[in-house]
Write a protein that holds these residues in place. Sequence first.
Motif, mmCIF file in Angstrom:
data_model
loop_
_atom_site.group_PDB
_atom_site.id
_atom_site.type_symbol
_atom_site.label_atom_id
_atom_site.label_comp_id
_atom_site.label_asym_id
_atom_site.label_seq_id
_atom_site.Cartn_x
_atom_site.Cartn_y
_atom_site.Cartn_z
ATOM 1 N N THR A 122 94.284 -32.186 -24.973
ATOM 2 C CA THR A 122 92.996 -32.486 -24.897
ATOM 3 C C THR A 122 92.126 -32.269 -26.058
ATOM 4 O OG1 THR A 122 91.430 -31.277 -23.196
ATOM 5 C CG2 THR A 122 93.050 -29.911 -24.493
ATOM 6 N N GLY A 123 91.458 -33.187 -25.540
ATOM 7 C CA GLY A 123 90.714 -33.217 -27.244
ATOM 8 C C GLY A 123 89.363 -32.609 -27.254
ATOM 9 N N ILE A 124 88.284 -32.531 -27.736
ATOM 10 C CA ILE A 124 86.932 -32.426 -28.334
ATOM 11 C C ILE A 124 85.784 -33.409 -27.771
ATOM 12 C CG2 ILE A 124 85.002 -31.801 -30.292
ATOM 13 C CD1 ILE A 124 87.847 -29.614 -29.725
ATOM 14 N N SER A 125 85.244 -33.141 -26.958
ATOM 15 C CA SER A 125 83.721 -34.053 -26.655
ATOM 16 C C SER A 125 82.181 -33.710 -26.459
ATOM 17 C CB SER A 125 84.550 -34.120 -24.649
ATOM 18 O OG SER A 125 85.112 -34.526 -24.554
ATOM 19 N N THR A 126 81.590 -34.341 -27.137
ATOM 20 C CA THR A 126 80.417 -34.115 -26.956
ATOM 21 C C THR A 126 79.636 -34.663 -26.024
ATOM 22 O OG1 THR A 126 80.380 -36.231 -28.900
ATOM 23 C CG2 THR A 126 80.421 -33.982 -29.777
ATOM 24 N N TYR A 127 78.207 -35.362 -26.251
ATOM 25 C CA TYR A 127 77.352 -35.685 -25.255
ATOM 26 C C TYR A 127 77.144 -37.078 -25.906
ATOM 27 C CZ TYR A 127 77.084 -31.795 -23.055
ATOM 28 O OH TYR A 127 77.001 -30.762 -21.812
ATOM 29 N N HIS A 128 76.836 -38.358 -25.144
ATOM 30 C CA HIS A 128 76.447 -40.084 -25.741
ATOM 31 C C HIS A 128 75.068 -40.550 -25.271
ATOM 32 C CE1 HIS A 128 76.741 -41.778 -21.407
ATOM 33 N NE2 HIS A 128 78.342 -41.676 -21.984
ATOM 34 N N ASP A 129 74.093 -39.393 -24.351
ATOM 35 C CA ASP A 129 73.398 -39.492 -23.655
ATOM 36 C C ASP A 129 72.235 -38.485 -24.194
ATOM 37 O OD1 ASP A 129 74.540 -38.407 -21.956
ATOM 38 O OD2 ASP A 129 74.327 -39.905 -20.600
ATOM 39 N N SER A 130 72.709 -37.366 -24.769
ATOM 40 C CA SER A 130 71.359 -36.459 -24.152
ATOM 41 C C SER A 130 70.786 -36.305 -25.386
ATOM 42 C CB SER A 130 72.888 -34.973 -24.553
ATOM 43 O OG SER A 130 71.444 -34.175 -25.143
ATOM 44 N N PRO A 131 69.406 -35.933 -24.987
ATOM 45 C CA PRO A 131 68.061 -35.739 -26.168
ATOM 46 C C PRO A 131 68.111 -34.260 -27.281
ATOM 47 C CG PRO A 131 67.543 -34.644 -23.758
ATOM 48 C CD PRO A 131 68.704 -35.146 -23.624
#
Length: 285
Positions: A122-131
């Motif tokens: 499992t990996g690391i996730s961030t946001y692509h559409d967050s202000p």
Amino acid sequence: MGTTEDSPPVLSVVIPALDEAAGIAACLERLVGQPEIDEIVVVDNGSTDRTRDIVAELADRHPKITLIDEPQRGVAHARNAGFAKARGDYLGRIDADTLVGPDWGATVRAHLDANPDTMAVTGISTYHDSPIGFFLAAAIGGQQRLGLIKNQPVGNVHGANMAIRRSAWEKVRSATTTRRDLHEDLDLALCLTKAKLRIDQLPPLRAEISARRRQTPPATWWRYQVRGLQTIANQGYTVVPFHRAVITGAWVMHTSQWPIYRAWDFDRKRFSLRPMRPRVSPVGD
């Protein structure tokens, strides 16, 4: 299933999808250009928008993509149908609004090839559409510098950014639940842990996910968090104070950010005074 003595393991990526017309094309475009990914299986779970049409059009241009239907609603049902259809020895699993990194397939393949004792990653996730997504990215970067996030065995998987060996899936499949009121990714991780099958966290396995579910009202989000405790109990584990502290902290963080997301227009990528219709969690909807 997809390998012989003279060929490398096959890597399939399974994507459950329900009314994901807004983001499914971008998701697939991140995958089709990666030579390490052999197959992409999109499982339509009863979409009423143009999801199926968009995927079918892309499948005409990219032979890697296969579109199948799973009429029984629920992420677990769609995931299971995708895993059954896929021919991979390694089974990736992401969400339809996930944008994987350019070396996602190579990272999965390299780690599982080199570590036969690892059954899932499992990996690391961030946001692509967050202000305010830069706060999450900064927090992850800080934890990595402190050595708190590293390549190590863990007890959970993120359903939007993971992969599992087919051999491990076949060992735990009958123990997993398809209940829609429980968290299917946590349930899978608990089944792997009970079977003493190793899950590795890979910091290089990067993906960006949508923050749309951050528009979920706090009361609804609390019920969503509590279902994590119910998932733990359903697999026979004892819910301890630490588990309750984790979900309480997650709820407080969500609630503090909710007014910001409530005013954020995800389609236009700007703040708006127009009330937004929340994209709530799929668990139990």
